[in-house]
Structures are given as structure tokens and as C-alpha cells.
Design an enzyme around this catalytic site. Structure first.
Site, PDB file in Angstrom:
ATOM      1  N   LYS A   3     -16.699  -2.219  28.796  1.00  0.00           N
ATOM      2  CA  LYS A   3     -16.547  -2.388  30.318  1.00  0.00           C
ATOM      3  C   LYS A   3     -15.013  -2.040  30.677  1.00  0.00           C
ATOM      4  O   LYS A   3     -14.794  -1.497  31.803  1.00  0.00           O
ATOM      5  CB  LYS A   3     -16.691  -3.825  30.402  1.00  0.00           C
ATOM      6  CG  LYS A   3     -16.570  -4.467  32.050  1.00  0.00           C
ATOM      7  CD  LYS A   3     -17.712  -5.615  32.266  1.00  0.00           C
ATOM      8  CE  LYS A   3     -17.335  -6.773  31.559  1.00  0.00           C
ATOM      9  NZ  LYS A   3     -16.305  -7.616  32.419  1.00  0.00           N
ATOM     10  N   SER A   4     -14.177  -2.738  29.848  1.00  0.00           N
ATOM     11  CA  SER A   4     -12.582  -2.362  30.304  1.00  0.00           C
ATOM     12  C   SER A   4     -12.387  -0.925  30.676  1.00  0.00           C
ATOM     13  O   SER A   4     -11.828  -0.351  31.290  1.00  0.00           O
ATOM     14  CB  SER A   4     -11.601  -2.960  29.393  1.00  0.00           C
ATOM     15  OG  SER A   4     -11.610  -4.325  29.365  1.00  0.00           O
TER      16      SER A   4
ATOM     17  N   ARG B  93     -11.749   1.602  33.967  1.00  0.00           N
ATOM     18  CA  ARG B  93     -10.670   2.668  34.024  1.00  0.00           C
ATOM     19  C   ARG B  93     -10.898   3.970  34.168  1.00  0.00           C
ATOM     20  O   ARG B  93     -10.212   4.750  34.735  1.00  0.00           O
ATOM     21  CB  ARG B  93      -9.428   2.291  32.809  1.00  0.00           C
ATOM     22  CG  ARG B  93      -8.943   1.070  32.822  1.00  0.00           C
ATOM     23  CD  ARG B  93      -8.391   0.443  31.504  1.00  0.00           C
ATOM     24  NE  ARG B  93      -7.787  -0.626  31.501  1.00  0.00           N
ATOM     25  CZ  ARG B  93      -8.052  -2.149  31.402  1.00  0.00           C
ATOM     26  NH1 ARG B  93      -9.538  -2.248  31.801  1.00  0.00           N
ATOM     27  NH2 ARG B  93      -7.318  -3.008  31.605  1.00  0.00           N
TER      28      ARG B  93
ATOM     29  N   GLY C 190     -13.364  -9.564  37.824  1.00  0.00           N
ATOM     30  CA  GLY C 190     -11.954  -9.677  37.983  1.00  0.00           C
ATOM     31  C   GLY C 190     -11.144  -8.444  37.530  1.00  0.00           C
ATOM     32  O   GLY C 190     -10.128  -8.093  38.227  1.00  0.00           O
TER      33      GLY C 190
ATOM     34  N   ARG D 106     -11.419 -17.013  41.762  1.00  0.00           N
ATOM     35  CA  ARG D 106     -10.548 -16.755  40.720  1.00  0.00           C
ATOM     36  C   ARG D 106      -8.919 -16.393  41.240  1.00  0.00           C
ATOM     37  O   ARG D 106      -8.999 -15.929  42.292  1.00  0.00           O
ATOM     38  CB  ARG D 106     -10.767 -15.498  39.849  1.00  0.00           C
ATOM     39  CG  ARG D 106     -12.330 -15.949  39.234  1.00  0.00           C
ATOM     40  CD  ARG D 106     -12.780 -14.968  38.379  1.00  0.00           C
ATOM     41  NE  ARG D 106     -12.138 -14.613  37.294  1.00  0.00           N
ATOM     42  CZ  ARG D 106     -12.083 -13.906  36.215  1.00  0.00           C
ATOM     43  NH1 ARG D 106     -13.001 -13.117  36.522  1.00  0.00           N
ATOM     44  NH2 ARG D 106     -11.518 -13.622  35.280  1.00  0.00           N
TER      45      ARG D 106
ATOM     46  N   SER E  52      -1.991 -10.511  30.225  1.00  0.00           N
ATOM     47  CA  SER E  52      -2.974 -10.110  31.186  1.00  0.00           C
ATOM     48  C   SER E  52      -3.128  -8.702  31.331  1.00  0.00           C
ATOM     49  O   SER E  52      -2.108  -8.241  31.769  1.00  0.00           O
ATOM     50  CB  SER E  52      -2.981 -10.781  32.634  1.00  0.00           C
ATOM     51  OG  SER E  52      -4.101 -10.030  33.232  1.00  0.00           O
TER      52      SER E  52
ATOM     53  N   ASP F  37     -11.939 -12.413  25.375  1.00  0.00           N
ATOM     54  CA  ASP F  37     -13.197 -12.507  25.578  1.00  0.00           C
ATOM     55  C   ASP F  37     -14.239 -12.971  24.585  1.00  0.00           C
ATOM     56  O   ASP F  37     -15.514 -13.141  25.019  1.00  0.00           O
ATOM     57  CB  ASP F  37     -13.680 -11.088  26.386  1.00  0.00           C
ATOM     58  CG  ASP F  37     -12.977 -10.898  27.596  1.00  0.00           C
ATOM     59  OD1 ASP F  37     -12.500 -11.672  28.057  1.00  0.00           O
ATOM     60  OD2 ASP F  37     -12.649  -9.595  28.096  1.00  0.00           O
TER      61      ASP F  37
ATOM     62  N   ARG G 276     -20.848 -14.036  29.285  1.00  0.00           N
ATOM     63  CA  ARG G 276     -20.439 -14.333  27.843  1.00  0.00           C
ATOM     64  C   ARG G 276     -20.999 -15.651  27.444  1.00  0.00           C
ATOM     65  O   ARG G 276     -21.171 -15.764  26.346  1.00  0.00           O
ATOM     66  CB  ARG G 276     -19.050 -13.822  27.817  1.00  0.00           C
ATOM     67  CG  ARG G 276     -18.549 -12.700  28.204  1.00  0.00           C
ATOM     68  CD  ARG G 276     -17.296 -12.262  27.242  1.00  0.00           C
ATOM     69  NE  ARG G 276     -16.804 -11.083  27.965  1.00  0.00           N
ATOM     70  CZ  ARG G 276     -17.288  -9.801  27.864  1.00  0.00           C
ATOM     71  NH1 ARG G 276     -18.267  -9.639  27.175  1.00  0.00           N
ATOM     72  NH2 ARG G 276     -16.895  -8.762  28.576  1.00  0.00           N
TER      73      ARG G 276
HETATM   74  C1  S3P Z   1      -9.833  -6.883  30.932  1.00  0.00           C
HETATM   75  C2  S3P Z   1      -8.683  -8.179  30.610  1.00  0.00           C
HETATM   76  C3  S3P Z   1      -8.838  -9.467  30.333  1.00  0.00           C
HETATM   77  C4  S3P Z   1     -10.315  -9.761  30.084  1.00  0.00           C
HETATM   78  C5  S3P Z   1     -11.054  -9.052  30.952  1.00  0.00           C
HETATM   79  C6  S3P Z   1     -10.925  -7.531  30.975  1.00  0.00           C
HETATM   80  C7  S3P Z   1      -9.126  -5.770  31.231  1.00  0.00           C
HETATM   81  O1  S3P Z   1      -8.409 -10.203  31.518  1.00  0.00           O
HETATM   82  O2  S3P Z   1     -10.640 -11.258  29.729  1.00  0.00           O
HETATM   83  O3  S3P Z   1     -12.602  -9.281  30.302  1.00  0.00           O
HETATM   84  O4  S3P Z   1     -10.239  -4.871  31.348  1.00  0.00           O
HETATM   85  O5  S3P Z   1      -8.129  -5.260  31.581  1.00  0.00           O
HETATM   86  P1  S3P Z   1      -6.737 -10.724  31.733  1.00  0.00           P
HETATM   87  O6  S3P Z   1      -5.947  -9.609  31.678  1.00  0.00           O
HETATM   88  O7  S3P Z   1      -7.122 -11.712  32.786  1.00  0.00           O
HETATM   89  O8  S3P Z   1      -6.558 -11.608  30.373  1.00  0.00           O
END
Ligand code: S3P
Length: 444
Positions: free
Chosen positions: A27-28, A32, A100, A128, A173, A321, A393
Site C-alpha cells: 500500500k505504501s 507513492r 492517512g 486523525r 512517522s 502496522d 487491520r
Molecule cells: C505509512 C506510514 C505509517 C503507517 C501507515 C503507512 C506510509 O504511518 O502506519 O500505514 O505509507 O508512510 P505513520 O507515518 O503515521 O507512522
């Protein structure tokens, strides 16, 4: 994203998990790839993209700002990049759904535009914290407003453009770090970000893949604004955060044997492997390779009797996560498992400390909750009903718990599993989990 139906999972006690399969794209990395592809010059081809609701929200936002996006079709997407300055004003607010990551990264990216935008989301996302990203962006001259620290986030053109800054992040973060790096692309000079602990570095790796020069130290990264991103190919590896449910589900039950193929094993994400190893279920990696700048491997785990551990605090961001899944492993282990230094879990898609503690208690497990973590006392999972708090999750973690429980487990409000793992139920069934979906009228 609202819907007038919801889904519960019902899971019957199941045999130990087994099978060889893959999991959807990370997902991350998918978020991007879509964002950087849009800002690049030329056509970026992505394969293995996660077609979950979160990433679809990012794609919709890019389309709303004038980017042509072909797909997704079986994980393939072609993004016709418009260059750093090529986005155009969307007609209305950008709805980031449950994501988020999408909202925070876009805050950085949009801070550099010469048009105004507004970011909104679903009920969970609207609760959030967004000041954590708005405040450092303002230090760069950005024009960002939150409502009491939360969305909607309104971003206007920066009056004098963005200036570079040196940021010392108060929380570990990757979203925050990434937002500031994206804003840094628009700043006149060098933006530097120091982080208090190592967090996932997909943005840094992918920026380099798009031809951007950046500098990195042990706890910092910097880049100069105005660099041209060049379109590239991105092959997205399987998401270790999705694989985690099967790794844990197998590790905690003697007789299980699971292989998950093509999983991203970036060392900033493999805290779950450290935890399982320390609990007595080492995960074997094989077919190790590097794909589009990211390490990838097949992962094999054999079930055993786990033992409780104290999770070292520096593993927390590397497994951030995976704590819902880790809580289930802890519930099945011998002895106590404690995590501290994990207050961030309280501001995820739900308050994951409260969600996991309440759910585990309902299934007969002793849990002590702290502001920044919890202790789970290993025991015997009973049947019962738990509330996922609409957190994908949490829902998947309790689904896996259900297979190992003495009687059926019903997990409420699992619709958001579609944000990160749309075919979870099919995959879980193929691994032997006796899981059913029950549709009912929703609350939204
Ligand atoms: C993520 C960073 C993490 C993670 C989120 C995905 C990202 O959050 O919990 O599911 O893709 O950069 P935080 O940056 O708030 O720790």
C-alpha cells in the site's frame, strides 16, 4: 467513503493454515508510485499496484488534478506525468477515504501548488491528527489550515513560495517525513528531515528511482527543490503488512506451514519478522532479489508454540502496522508479551491499543492497557463477538484469531478490509480459514 451496508466476518475454528500464495501490492509503495508518477515527466508504468480503496482514492485525486491515469487493470497502471508544475485545480474537495497516507503525503505535495485544495475523508480519517504535518509545512511558508488539528485540511498557494527548512520530527512517522520531502521538491533550496527513529524509507528509494538526488545519513534525509522527476517503471512488491496476517496465523499454530511469495522485505518494514523470530517462529526468506529499488523475498513459516516477549522499542516503527496481528500471536503464546513506546497506535485508523485490548478481552484473554502500549497474557482464545472499529487491520487480525479459537468468532464492521486487502477472504479461505462474510445494513 461511505456505504449503506457493512460486512461482518464469521470465522469457525479452522485447521492449521497451509498453502503457497501471494498477497496484494504494498500500500505504501502503491500510493507513492501514483503520486511520483503524476509529478514526473513522461509515462510511468506501474505493475503489481494495490487496487485497494486507499490507493484508488490517491488515483482519483490525481485524476481530479488533471493527470491521465490508465487502469488499474490487474495491477497495471500507466500514469501520464504532468511534471512538478503541471497539476491543475480540482473542481471540489479531494476525498481521501480512509487513507492517512494519502492525505498526509498530499498535504506536502499540495503545499507547493499555485492553486487551492481541500482534503476530506471518511469518519475515521476526519478524526486523525493533521497538525503534525501542517505545522512543519507552515515552517516552510505553506498556507495550510486544519480544523482543530484535524481534517478538513485547506491548502492555499504559499504567498512567497515554499522555503527550505531543517525539520526535527517529534514523532517517528514516514508519512510526515514523506510529506516534507514532497514539499521540499517545491522549495528553493535544501530541505532536511531528521527523524527520531528509523521509519519506512519507500519515498526516499522511489524518489531516487525517479532520478531525484537526495542525501541520507543515519537519522536524516535531504533533497534540493526544483529537481525534475523522470518517469520510470515501478514493480510493486507484495505488502508485508498483508502477509503478516498469514505469517502470524501460521506461526502461532503447530502444524501450520505457509509460504507467501514476492513480499517486500525492506528492512524498515520487517519488524514483524524480528518479533516472530524472537517468539520462536523464525520466518525463512528465500528467492531474495531487488525489484525497483526494494528488496523482495518469498517467506516461509512453520507453526510452533510461541513464547511471550518484551518487544524492543526500536522495533516498534519497523512493525507499526503489524501490532493487531502481533497481539493475536501474543494471545496464543506462552507467557506475557509487552509493547511500550507505541502511543502512535492510538491514532491509526482506530485506536488500535483499545480496539485490540477490548477484542482480546472479549475472547477471554487477559490484557493490561497502557497509554503507550499493552501487555497481553497468552491463554486460550474463546469464541465471541468483537468490534473491529471499522479498522481493516483489526478486522483481519481477529479473523485469524477466529481460526485458532475454541468456538466461532464474529468480527463486526469489516468493510474497510477493502482499503488494503480486497481479496483477503478468498486468500484466507485458500489457506484453510473457515471464514464467511455476512452483509448487513450499515451505520454510515
Ligand atoms: C505509512 C506510514 C505509517 C503507517 C501507515 C503507512 C506510509 O504511518 O502506519 O500505514 O505509507 O508512510 P505513520 O507515518 O503515521 O507512522
Amino acid at each position: 467513503m461511505s456505504a449503506n451496508f457493512d460486512i461482518d466476518f464469521t470465522v469457525e475454528p479452522s485447521p492449521p493454515l497451509s498453502g503457497t500464495f501471494d498477497v496484494p501490492g504494498d500500500k505504501s509503495i502503491s500510493h507513492r508510485a501514483v503520486m511520483l508518477g503524476a509529478l514526473a515527466e513522461g509515462v510511468t508504468e506501474i505493475s503489481g499496484l494495490l487496487e485497494g480503496e486507499d490507493v484508488l482514492a490517491t488515483m482519483a485525486a490525481m485524476r481530479a488534478m488533471g493527470v491521465e491515469v490508465e487502469g488499474p487493470s490487474e495491477g497495471k497502471v500507466r500514469i501520464h506525468g504532468v511534471g512538478l508544475k503541471g497539476l491543475s485545480a480540482p473542481e471540489g474537495p479531494l476525498d481521501m477515504g480512509n487513507s492517512g497516507t494519502a492525505m498526509r503525503l498530499l498535504c506536502g505535495l499540495l503545499a507547493g501548488q499555485d492553486f487551492a485544495t481541500e482534503l476530506v475523508g471518511d469518519e475515521s480519517l476526519m478524526r486523525r491528527p493533521m497538525e503534525r504535518v501542517a505545522t512543519p509545512l507552515r515552517d516552510m511558508g505553506a498556507n495550510v489550515e486544519t480544523r482543530d488539528g484535524k481534517p478538513p485540511v485547506k491548502i492555499g498557494p504559499a504567498r512567497d513560495g515554499l522555503s527550505p527548512a531543517v525539520h526535527h520530527l517529534p514523532v517517528a512517522s514516514a508519512q510526515l517525513k514523506s510529506a516534507l520531502l514532497l514539499a521540499g521538491l517545491y522549495a528553493k533550496g535544501e530541505t532536511r528531515v531528521f527523524e527520531p527513529a528509523v521509519t519506512r524509507d519507500h519515498t526516499e528509494r522511489m524518489l531516487q528511482g525517479f532520478g531525484c538526488h537526495l542525501h541520507r545519513g543515519d537519522d536524516w534525509v535531504s533533497l534540493s527543490g526544483g529537481q525534475v522527476l523522470k518517469a520510470t517503471r515501478v514493480e510493486v512488491p507484495g505488502d508485508i503488512s498483508s502477509a503478516a496476517f498469514f505469517l502470524v496465523g501460521a506461526a502461532m499454530r503447530p502444524g501450520s506451514h505457509v509460504v507467501v511469495e514476492g513480499v517486500g522485505v525492506n528492512p524498515t518494514r520487517t519488524g514483524i519478522l524480528n518479533v516472530l523470530e524472537a517468539m520462536g517462529a523464525p520466518v525463512r526468506r528465500f528467492n531474495e532479489r531487488v525489484v525497483a529499488g526494494e528488496p523482495v523475498a518469498d517467506l516461509e513459516v512453520t507453526g510452533s508454540r510461541l513464547r511471550g516477549i518484551d518487544i524492543p522499542v526500536d522495533w516498534v516503527p519497523l512493525a507499526i502496522d503489524e501490532f493487531p496481528a502481533i497481539c493475536i500471536a501474543a494471545a496464543c503464546a506462552e507467557g506475557d508479551t509487552t509493547v511500550r513506546g507505541a502511543a502512535e497506535l492510538r491514532v491509526k485508523e482506530s485506536d488500535r491499543i483499545a480496539a485490540m485490548a477490548n477484542g482480546l478481552k472479549r475472547l477471554g484473554i487477559d490484557v493490561a492497557e497502557f497509554d503507550d502500549g499493552m501487555t497481553v497474557r497468552g491463554g486460550r482464545l474463546q469464541g465471541g463477538e468483537v468490534d473491529s472499529r471499522s479498522d481493516h487491520r483489526v478486522a483481519m487480525a481477529f479473523a485469524v484469531a477466529g481460526g485458532a479459537a475454541t468456538a466461532a468468532v464474529r468480527v463486526r464492521d469489516c468493510r474497510n478490509v477493502a482499503t488494503s486487502f480486497p481479496d483477503f477472504v478468498t486468500k484466507a479461505r485458500s489457506a484453510g480459514l473457515r471464514i464467511e462474510e455476512v452483509l448487513h445494513a450499515g451505520s454510515q
